[in-house]
Design a protein around this motif. Structure first.
Motif, PDB file in Angstrom:
ATOM      1  N   ILE A 202       3.335  15.786  -6.017  1.00  0.00           N
ATOM      2  CA  ILE A 202       3.099  14.849  -5.108  1.00  0.00           C
ATOM      3  C   ILE A 202       4.780  15.060  -4.352  1.00  0.00           C
ATOM      4  CG2 ILE A 202       4.166  12.512  -4.660  1.00  0.00           C
ATOM      5  CD1 ILE A 202       3.119  11.685  -8.530  1.00  0.00           C
ATOM      6  N   GLU A 203       4.524  15.370  -2.581  1.00  0.00           N
ATOM      7  CA  GLU A 203       5.718  15.916  -1.857  1.00  0.00           C
ATOM      8  C   GLU A 203       6.087  15.006  -1.016  1.00  0.00           C
ATOM      9  OE1 GLU A 203       5.680  18.913  -0.679  1.00  0.00           O
ATOM     10  OE2 GLU A 203       5.064  19.527  -2.965  1.00  0.00           O
ATOM     11  N   ARG A 204       5.714  13.554  -0.904  1.00  0.00           N
ATOM     12  CA  ARG A 204       6.195  12.549   0.056  1.00  0.00           C
ATOM     13  C   ARG A 204       5.085  11.738   0.059  1.00  0.00           C
ATOM     14  NH1 ARG A 204       4.156  13.249   4.854  1.00  0.00           N
ATOM     15  NH2 ARG A 204       3.111  15.464   4.753  1.00  0.00           N
ATOM     16  N   PHE A 205       5.432  10.185  -0.358  1.00  0.00           N
ATOM     17  CA  PHE A 205       5.172   9.495  -0.060  1.00  0.00           C
ATOM     18  C   PHE A 205       5.666   7.997   0.686  1.00  0.00           C
ATOM     19  CE2 PHE A 205       7.364   5.795  -2.983  1.00  0.00           C
ATOM     20  CZ  PHE A 205       7.748   6.900  -3.821  1.00  0.00           C
ATOM     21  N   ARG A 206       5.158   6.928   1.103  1.00  0.00           N
ATOM     22  CA  ARG A 206       5.345   5.842   1.891  1.00  0.00           C
ATOM     23  C   ARG A 206       4.735   4.679   2.146  1.00  0.00           C
ATOM     24  NH1 ARG A 206       8.868   5.731   6.649  1.00  0.00           N
ATOM     25  NH2 ARG A 206      10.084   4.506   6.448  1.00  0.00           N
ATOM     26  N   THR A 207       5.345   3.143   1.702  1.00  0.00           N
ATOM     27  CA  THR A 207       5.097   1.940   1.357  1.00  0.00           C
ATOM     28  C   THR A 207       4.848   0.821   2.604  1.00  0.00           C
ATOM     29  OG1 THR A 207       6.399   2.743  -0.702  1.00  0.00           O
ATOM     30  CG2 THR A 207       5.304   0.200  -0.493  1.00  0.00           C
TER      31      THR A 207
ATOM     32  N   ASP B 280       2.400  10.883   9.807  1.00  0.00           N
ATOM     33  CA  ASP B 280       2.824  11.995   8.669  1.00  0.00           C
ATOM     34  C   ASP B 280       1.944  12.257   7.197  1.00  0.00           C
ATOM     35  OD1 ASP B 280       5.859  11.849   9.555  1.00  0.00           O
ATOM     36  OD2 ASP B 280       6.010   9.445   9.223  1.00  0.00           O
ATOM     37  N   PHE B 281       0.813  11.805   7.839  1.00  0.00           N
ATOM     38  CA  PHE B 281      -0.484  12.109   6.252  1.00  0.00           C
ATOM     39  C   PHE B 281      -1.576  12.655   7.382  1.00  0.00           C
ATOM     40  CE2 PHE B 281       3.095   8.913   4.863  1.00  0.00           C
ATOM     41  CZ  PHE B 281       3.285   9.159   3.375  1.00  0.00           C
ATOM     42  N   ASP B 282      -2.487  13.382   6.533  1.00  0.00           N
ATOM     43  CA  ASP B 282      -3.419  13.389   7.137  1.00  0.00           C
ATOM     44  C   ASP B 282      -4.526  13.346   6.702  1.00  0.00           C
ATOM     45  OD1 ASP B 282      -5.941  15.184   7.808  1.00  0.00           O
ATOM     46  OD2 ASP B 282      -5.549  16.959   6.179  1.00  0.00           O
TER      47      ASP B 282
ATOM     48  N   LEU C  62      -2.326   2.470  10.392  1.00  0.00           N
ATOM     49  CA  LEU C  62      -2.150   4.365   9.925  1.00  0.00           C
ATOM     50  C   LEU C  62      -2.362   4.619  11.440  1.00  0.00           C
ATOM     51  CD1 LEU C  62      -6.578   2.989   9.758  1.00  0.00           C
ATOM     52  CD2 LEU C  62      -4.869   3.906   8.112  1.00  0.00           C
ATOM     53  N   ALA C  63      -1.020   3.468  12.250  1.00  0.00           N
ATOM     54  CA  ALA C  63      -0.784   5.178  13.175  1.00  0.00           C
ATOM     55  C   ALA C  63       0.556   5.535  12.760  1.00  0.00           C
ATOM     56  CB  ALA C  63      -0.446   3.666  14.485  1.00  0.00           C
ATOM     57  N   ALA C  64       1.485   4.418  12.141  1.00  0.00           N
ATOM     58  CA  ALA C  64       2.034   4.887  11.883  1.00  0.00           C
ATOM     59  C   ALA C  64       1.903   5.812  10.637  1.00  0.00           C
ATOM     60  CB  ALA C  64       3.373   3.701  11.309  1.00  0.00           C
ATOM     61  N   VAL C  65       0.829   5.434   9.803  1.00  0.00           N
ATOM     62  CA  VAL C  65       0.375   6.796   8.697  1.00  0.00           C
ATOM     63  C   VAL C  65       0.036   8.638   9.118  1.00  0.00           C
ATOM     64  CG1 VAL C  65      -1.413   7.428   7.016  1.00  0.00           C
ATOM     65  CG2 VAL C  65      -0.081   5.271   6.904  1.00  0.00           C
ATOM     66  N   SER C  66      -0.719   7.739  10.339  1.00  0.00           N
ATOM     67  CA  SER C  66      -0.750   8.933  10.964  1.00  0.00           C
ATOM     68  C   SER C  66       0.053  10.261  11.275  1.00  0.00           C
ATOM     69  CB  SER C  66      -1.927   9.154  12.098  1.00  0.00           C
ATOM     70  OG  SER C  66      -1.285   8.887  13.129  1.00  0.00           O
TER      71      SER C  66
ATOM     72  N   THR D 169       1.062  -1.633   0.053  1.00  0.00           N
ATOM     73  CA  THR D 169       0.050   0.163   0.261  1.00  0.00           C
ATOM     74  C   THR D 169       0.921   0.963  -0.177  1.00  0.00           C
ATOM     75  OG1 THR D 169      -2.316  -1.016   1.178  1.00  0.00           O
ATOM     76  CG2 THR D 169      -1.871   1.422   1.898  1.00  0.00           C
ATOM     77  N   LYS D 170       0.814   2.327  -0.580  1.00  0.00           N
ATOM     78  CA  LYS D 170       1.041   3.649  -1.216  1.00  0.00           C
ATOM     79  C   LYS D 170       0.498   4.349  -0.322  1.00  0.00           C
ATOM     80  CE  LYS D 170       3.956   1.778  -3.796  1.00  0.00           C
ATOM     81  NZ  LYS D 170       5.355   1.243  -4.299  1.00  0.00           N
ATOM     82  N   TRP D 171       0.958   5.346   0.830  1.00  0.00           N
ATOM     83  CA  TRP D 171       0.691   6.315   1.107  1.00  0.00           C
ATOM     84  C   TRP D 171       0.684   8.064   0.458  1.00  0.00           C
ATOM     85  CZ3 TRP D 171      -3.875   6.937   4.110  1.00  0.00           C
ATOM     86  CH2 TRP D 171      -4.278   5.955   4.866  1.00  0.00           C
ATOM     87  N   VAL D 172       0.244   8.640   0.065  1.00  0.00           N
ATOM     88  CA  VAL D 172       1.171   9.860  -0.937  1.00  0.00           C
ATOM     89  C   VAL D 172       0.578  10.871  -0.490  1.00  0.00           C
ATOM     90  CG1 VAL D 172       1.208  10.665  -2.948  1.00  0.00           C
ATOM     91  CG2 VAL D 172       0.743   8.332  -2.612  1.00  0.00           C
TER      92      VAL D 172
END
Lengths: 306, 306
Positions: free
Chosen positions: A163-168, A252-254, A246-250, A153-156
């Motif tokens: 595209i500012e940044r992303f995480r897989t 760095d991402f909105d 989602l904890a990790a994503v939250s 899964t990619k979060w962008v």
């Protein structure tokens, strides 16, 4: 005898495990949509052209060049021809950034769109950048979060259409490996996933992601000593993994402004977890968006020797 | 013609993947130490006796009963005969808690030691309880933490020689699955594990375990865009996983007083991570401890029909 219509151009999503093509007419009408299991992972460099021809031969005009616009792992170093990464922050690649392939068959003009890399923290994507382009075609200058659910899964983070940044996250692959190959497999259901157990585990793991590694074996143990059923166990495992993601994503991402590019089971699980955590999200069909991205690239296509 | 000494009793550690036996004389001398791959996972209920006989036939006295003391998964519901779990808090099981097996061969008197379960949070062990008993034989009334590293590492809190609680981590299995079957496999070394990369990752993950799921794919991506070498990548993956485990463990167990029951590579990795985090630990040989636990059980053996 073969009288069906020929393609004006071919769109191809060539991933690790599959090759998917659309044959299109000049107005964007879909003449054919086909797939084969000849993904990049199964092919040597010299086998790509024949794998493509196999799938599209009857769609090609006999004495004309047909453009083939490709995204995905076919552009990796181990693929057909390397399409070097662009680097974030950047707009999604356009056909100007594509790599042309020297095909033996004179009917083909193959262009492979590049992937995108990020240096800090290191990350890469190939294929998703074209979906992002497709999404932006309908959402110009978008600011917010895209989630592209899948095996990886990619979060962008998008800012004003860039595209500012992303995480897989390897959550999908980890779930599959743990479900099929680990000790947990004994207590899981292959088909059913209890939604209450999923939501509870996602919330727990979102709030205490550091407990993930301790909770995993508990999925099996609860089956042995606390009568946790297979569907509950599957729901719990999925929830624990997605909640931790989602904890990790939250951080760095909105999460409050998320568009999900996917309509399958995995995308549904992300949406359900987000909803349970109080975040509305909208969901779009990934295939449609992929074709839109490839179509956008084709709209700027120019023949090589014009 | 077969004149080698016969066993006074047999000790058996019968796990999921292997069966290991020791043949002992009345003074505790080891006459033979053998193993087979007929672990519980490969056997149907009716096949256990022949798997055992295959390994020990030449060690049995012809017309006498030989006690066989067994620990491990052979006592699970899917094993030879179910030896119901004891429940923590408790002392490690003794032979009084063992389950006798109805063997067809009159030369065998088989006793299977029970495992231990924990209700909250749910957890189970089978085999490790006998190692704990072996450890306590030399460390009576011990208070502190035991770590039993392996595919499924167990952490155990002992208080005055009793097992208070424990927790299982699938870190070893997860590392093996990710290394061999996930996308990460492309960038890893099968043999070399860079110790600096390991220590850095363990510290990072210990301090921010919630980042684990985000950092995993980075092990692959850093190989593609930041020249991370295979040995460094393997060290980083191992460090990330063990660091996250230690973070979870540190919330419930005293890492400052840890005895590691293991002398293999996995145990070495735990010791190295603990050392890097400022925790001294002592390391004991797991096989020796297992045999000590089985010997302790045998010391209270009484023939069934005496």
């Amino acid at each position: 005898m073969n009288t069906h219509p020929k393609a004006s151009w071919i769109a191809a999503d060539w991933g690790t495990t599959n090759l998917r093509i659309w044959a299109l007419d000049e107005t964007g009408g879909i003449l054919a949509h086909r797939s084969s299991e000849k993904g990049m992972g199964r092919l040597e460099k010299q086998d790509f052209e024949s794998a493509l021809i196999e799938l599209i031969a009857d769609l090609l005009k006999d004495s004309e060049v047909t453009p083939v616009i490709v995204c995905g792992m076919a552009g990796s170093r181990q693929g057909w021809a390397e399409a070097p990464y662009m680097t974030v922050p950047c707009a999604p690649p356009s056909i100007r950034n594509a790599t042309g392939v020297d095909a033996a068959d004179p009917r083909l003009d193959v262009r492979i769109l590049p992937g995108i890399k990020q240096l800090t923290p290191p990350d890469v994507m190939r294929g998703e950048e074209t979906q992002i382009a497709g999404f932006l075609a309908d959402n110009q200058n978008y600011t917010g979060t895209l989630c592209l659910p899948g095996t990886h899964t990619k979060w962008v983070a998008l800012q004003d259409g860039r595209i500012e940044r992303f995480r897989t996250f390897m959550t999908g692959e980890t779930f599959a490996l743990l479900s099929k190959h680990s000790v947990l497999r004994h207590g899981l259901s292959a088909d059913d996933l209890d939604s209450t157990a999923f939501a509870e585990a996602a919330e727990r793991s979102f709030n205490a992601p550091e407990a993930l590694t301790a909770d995993l074996f508990g999925v099996r143990a609860a089956g042995l000593v606390a009568d946790l059923g297979p569907a509950q166990a599957s729901g719990r495992l999925s929830g624990l993994l997605i909640g931790a993601e989602l904890a990790a994503v939250s951080r760095d991402f909105d999460l409050g402004n998320t568009a999900l590019l996917g309509s399958d089971k995995i995308a549904g699980a992300y949406r359900s977890a987000l909803t349970h955590l109080g975040h509305a999200s909208r969901q779009l069909d990934a295939e449609t968006i992929t074709l839109k991205g490839l179509t956008l690239a084709y709209s700027f296509y120019e023949p090589e020797h014009s």
